[in-house]
Motif scaffolding. Sequence first.
Motif, PDB file in Angstrom:
ATOM      1  N   ALA A  17       1.188  -1.161   0.629  1.00  0.00           N
ATOM      2  CA  ALA A  17      -0.003  -0.192   0.260  1.00  0.00           C
ATOM      3  C   ALA A  17       0.866   1.083  -0.080  1.00  0.00           C
ATOM      4  O   ALA A  17       0.783   2.295  -0.419  1.00  0.00           O
ATOM      5  CB  ALA A  17      -0.840  -0.190   1.002  1.00  0.00           C
ATOM      6  N   LEU A  18       2.350   1.017   0.624  1.00  0.00           N
ATOM      7  CA  LEU A  18       2.434   2.554   1.375  1.00  0.00           C
ATOM      8  C   LEU A  18       3.570   2.709  -0.142  1.00  0.00           C
ATOM      9  O   LEU A  18       3.521   3.159  -0.806  1.00  0.00           O
ATOM     10  CB  LEU A  18       3.819   2.170   2.143  1.00  0.00           C
ATOM     11  N   PHE A  19       3.969   1.790  -0.567  1.00  0.00           N
ATOM     12  CA  PHE A  19       5.596   2.170  -1.706  1.00  0.00           C
ATOM     13  C   PHE A  19       4.515   1.626  -2.720  1.00  0.00           C
ATOM     14  O   PHE A  19       5.687   2.159  -3.629  1.00  0.00           O
ATOM     15  CB  PHE A  19       6.712   0.566  -1.295  1.00  0.00           C
ATOM     16  N   ALA A  65       0.918   3.994  -3.634  1.00  0.00           N
ATOM     17  CA  ALA A  65       1.105   5.182  -2.706  1.00  0.00           C
ATOM     18  C   ALA A  65       2.596   5.937  -3.449  1.00  0.00           C
ATOM     19  O   ALA A  65       2.447   7.230  -3.703  1.00  0.00           O
ATOM     20  CB  ALA A  65       1.314   5.657  -0.982  1.00  0.00           C
TER      21      ALA A  65
END
Lengths: 94, 237
Positions: free
Chosen positions: A40-42, A45
């Motif tokens: 989800a982050l790398f 997003a």
Amino acid sequence: MERDELVRFVLPIVVVLIAVVTFLVLGGLASQNPDGFEWALFEVANVTEPEGVFEGIWAPLGEGPLVDALVGTIGIVLVFVLAMLVFYLMARRE
Amino acid sequence: MHVGDGIVPLWLLLVMYVVSGAMLVLSARRIRARFDDRLVPYMGVLAAVIYAAQYVNFPVSVSSGHLIGATMIAVMVGPYAGALIMALVLFVQVLGGDGGILTYGLNTFNMAVFSCFVGWALSAYLYRVLAQRLTEERAVLVATSVASYVTTVAAALVLGIELFTVPGFGIVPFTAIVGIHALIGIGEAVLTFVILLYFVRARPNLISFLSGNEVSEIAQVGGAPWATPEAAAPTTS
């Protein structure tokens, strides 16, 4: 706890855990995909993954399935001993 | 769900160190005078089970997941001892580079403190309802598995809220992290069921919700044993 209980129940579980982790890692059955947080982050997003952070005290051992299996074994034994030590220090004696 | 260093701002990490540290000190104080030394090796083996189960990731679509185990451990030995065991597991993982040193407080809050207490409370409520219709053993298995699923998604929700402090993180990745954990949670529930089933069969005395257990003294919360089988039993009056 009886000494028998330690030998008959506790230690066999630790040995089985080491065997299962070793089998799964060496057998290539552990997923190499990013976990839910990393994905989800790398990837969603597009936040840049930080570099130069602490990679662990086992990093000098290198990479690969054999090292992963060895590190897993060390971790299981270490956390087993550490938890017993911490709770032993907190326990009341009878 | 292990957050590494260099991602979340320092102020949040410090806040999480303080909150988690306070909860762990409280947990240690709660069980210190009540902990029977005969249980010590069991705490070691439970920590080893959680570490091993977290070490191997299972594939989930484009991502992967692993057991958290906080709900299961909290049901077995209570949320205080559970949080301490989870914190020890996370500490050994930090030594191996899984989760950062500075983020240890944040990871401990998400996977030890929050997950143990929320997972325990949910399990206790579900157990109380299910024990009216099922056997104790079946009620604890179903209650813990369902609660572990909800707790995994809730922990991802908390992590997602924390990540709003990271520049570039918005509502789309927030939805993604909660959504993917809605799938990972299925694996959590299945693994929780399987591992707990083993302990229900092999050592039911290690499960605080079951009658005749040997851990109820350390598992009590607030001095009110409302999660015990006695409390869950239907009233006949």
